[in-house]
Design a protein around this motif. Structure first.
Motif, PDB file in Angstrom:
ATOM      1  N   THR A  59       2.258 -10.456  14.483  1.00  0.00           N
ATOM      2  CA  THR A  59       1.357  -9.156  14.265  1.00  0.00           C
ATOM      3  C   THR A  59       2.185  -7.913  13.805  1.00  0.00           C
ATOM      4  OG1 THR A  59       0.991  -8.450  16.319  1.00  0.00           O
ATOM      5  CG2 THR A  59      -0.630  -9.972  15.497  1.00  0.00           C
ATOM      6  N   LYS A 108       0.407 -11.172   6.087  1.00  0.00           N
ATOM      7  CA  LYS A 108      -0.816 -10.703   6.229  1.00  0.00           C
ATOM      8  C   LYS A 108      -2.078 -11.936   6.247  1.00  0.00           C
ATOM      9  CE  LYS A 108      -0.134  -6.480   6.899  1.00  0.00           C
ATOM     10  NZ  LYS A 108       0.030  -5.877   7.967  1.00  0.00           N
ATOM     11  N   SER A 181      -4.432 -17.101  17.715  1.00  0.00           N
ATOM     12  CA  SER A 181      -4.898 -16.332  16.735  1.00  0.00           C
ATOM     13  C   SER A 181      -6.348 -16.071  17.255  1.00  0.00           C
ATOM     14  CB  SER A 181      -5.107 -16.916  15.421  1.00  0.00           C
ATOM     15  OG  SER A 181      -5.565 -18.136  15.382  1.00  0.00           O
ATOM     16  N   HIS A 187      -5.903  -8.300  17.837  1.00  0.00           N
ATOM     17  CA  HIS A 187      -4.497  -7.854  17.395  1.00  0.00           C
ATOM     18  C   HIS A 187      -4.365  -8.127  16.027  1.00  0.00           C
ATOM     19  CE1 HIS A 187      -2.737  -6.456  21.484  1.00  0.00           C
ATOM     20  NE2 HIS A 187      -3.632  -7.504  21.647  1.00  0.00           N
ATOM     21  N   PHE A 188      -4.955  -9.133  15.573  1.00  0.00           N
ATOM     22  CA  PHE A 188      -4.791  -9.565  14.168  1.00  0.00           C
ATOM     23  C   PHE A 188      -5.535  -8.936  13.251  1.00  0.00           C
ATOM     24  CE2 PHE A 188      -2.639 -13.223  15.648  1.00  0.00           C
ATOM     25  CZ  PHE A 188      -2.164 -13.796  14.316  1.00  0.00           C
ATOM     26  N   ALA A 191      -3.819  -5.299  12.768  1.00  0.00           N
ATOM     27  CA  ALA A 191      -2.345  -5.830  11.993  1.00  0.00           C
ATOM     28  C   ALA A 191      -2.953  -5.894  10.589  1.00  0.00           C
ATOM     29  CB  ALA A 191      -1.618  -6.945  12.418  1.00  0.00           C
TER      30      ALA A 191
END
Length: 194
Positions: A59, A108, A181, A187-188, A191
């Motif tokens: 991330t 990404k 994940s 967090h993903f 980010a």
């Protein structure tokens, strides 16, 4: 544009922090290697359990070179903790492949992140290569573990097992990536990884 692709101090700090976290996790896993079957499964466990902090690291990755540096540091740390130079070479190769995989998703893509988590722990398989290539020397240096330990490990590691370990490491790395994940979904999202 070139300036944005250069690693800066913040990137290097992130690499250092996440390498340290990952290394502590790996060292805890390494202690299970005192049990013969766990020695053989160690690279798989690195992928599965190490996948969580590695996914958190991803991330923070937005520039080329960050994964490669972390991978090389892991190979160097393996060398400094008593392994041969082989993990350093493996870490260079797996770090480059991991960089390519993650960059393919423009840093990404959740799918690219999970695949990267599958490839990255292959650096650990470099620890096994001497066991398969130079068995006598490898086991001679481990006589302090005892005859029974050496005998069990030898019986569990016919030469073809190295390729099985590579495949298992990728599979468990992907599972670790999926687990990471899911656990780090916020967090993903933060980010922008989808």
């Amino acid at each position: 544009m070139k300036e944005m692709n250069k690693l800066n101090g913040k990137d290097l700090i992130n690499i250092g922090i996440y390498t340290a976290i990952y290394f502590v996790v790996i060292m805890v896993i390494a202690f299970t290697g005192l049990i013969p079957i766990m020695l053989i499964l160690m690279s798989s466990m690195v992928g599965l359990i190490g996948g969580i902090p590695f996914m958190l690291f991803l991330t923070k990755v937005e520039k080329p070179g960050m994964i490669l540096i972390m991978s090389l540091l892991m190979g160097i740390l393996a060398f400094l903790t008593g392994m041969t130079w082989v993990p350093v070479l493996f870490s260079l190769v797996t770090g480059l492949i991991s960089e390519i995989v993650y960059k393919s998703g423009n840093y990404k893509s959740a799918k690219a992140a999970v695949l990267t988590a599958g490839v990255f722990p292959l650096w650990c398989c470099g620890n096994y290569l001497p066991l398969f290539v130079n068995r006598e020397e490898y086991f001679a240096s481990r006589q302090s573990y005892g005859e029974e330990y050496v005998s069990v490990v030898m019986s569990l590691t016919p030469n073809w097992m190295f390729f099985v370990l590579l495949v298992l490491t990728v599979i468990f790395g992907i599972l670790g990536g999926v687990l990471g994940s899911k656990l780090l979904k916020k967090h993903f999202e933060k980010a922008g990884i989808v």
